[in-house]
Design an enzyme around this catalytic site. Sequence first.
Site: not given
Ligand code: GUE
Length: 278
Positions: A52, A96, A119
């Site tokens: 982020k 988070q 968010d």
């Molecule tokens: N307040 C809050 N807001 C959120 O938006 C929030 C949170 N808490 N807690 C956790 C979850 C999960 N989340 C992700 C964000 C990006 C990827 C992402 O970029 N994933 C990559 C892979 C990243 C890797 O290698 O692990 C992909 O799918 O290609 C995944 C999951 C946002 N979250």
Amino acid sequence: MAKLVDGKRISQEIKDELKAEVADLAQQGKTASLAVIQVGGDPASSVYVRNKKNACAYIGIGSESYELPEETTEEELLALIQELNQKEEVHGILVQLPLPAHIDEEKVILAIDPSKDVDGFHPQSAGALMIGSKGFLPCTPAGVIQLLKRSGVEMEGKNCVIVGRSNIVGKPMAMLMLRENATVTVAHSRTKNLKELCKQADILIVAIGKPKFITEEYVKEGAVVIDVGIHRLEGKKLCGDVDFDVVEPLASAITPVPGGVGPMTIAMLMNNCVETMR
Ligand SMILES: Nc1nc(=O)c2c([nH]1)NC[C@@H]1CN(c3ccc(C(=O)N[C@@H](CCC(=O)O)C(=O)O)cc3)C=[N+]21
Ligand SMILES: [Mg+2]
């Protein structure tokens, strides 16, 4: 063979659009900055927080991070949020999730000023989405809509089945698909005849949090399949809620994991941050 819905490419396209817009807005003297709070040192959370902050730097907005110890009390966290609510140089606040068990997540989300709720988790944002008034959209479901639109998937009148009913994905996803004039069914772990129901979907959106749960028996030939799940298997390989290898041959379009919905979540978070400048 199914067409791959490339979330990595589409999220990059969105970030590039935002970067240009931020440069424009900067000329009018406008700025934005995101505060990210992480409590405890969960390694997966640290990866997301870093992604982020990198995205903020890329599009040209500020970020500050607060890495608090696991033992932080609810009172201390609430006090920090109050401070950031007051701070004019902070335009967006993200706490988070998940938080340690001794902290009440609902209380924490409620403490965030809705005008900084990038968010989209505050009840005021959720309510606004429900009645179609102005407010921040939750990033993951908003990202799914952008994926579908930018891949040319027609939503109007289509049968959309959403598997999962969480406050951050399933429920807001249903509201956003309704806005696109889809016919929406929300299914979940207690749904009877889930396979048969999913097999009726033109657009199947899966957010149940069970690795490779959706197999070929759940999918109609030609369906569009969107996988919101993300799981780390042994050996660090990532997979989603959909068993990609068996579903892909049936689907007309499908998101991979990684490289599907995940990167879109971050792109839409950036969009919400830029929204504070518009
Ligand atoms: N307040 C809050 N807001 C959120 O938006 C929030 C949170 N808490 N807690 C956790 C979850 C999960 N989340 C992700 C964000 C990006 C990827 C992402 O970029 N994933 C990559 C892979 C990243 C890797 O290698 O692990 C992909 O799918 O290609 C995944 C999951 C946002 N979250
Ligand atoms: Mg559920």
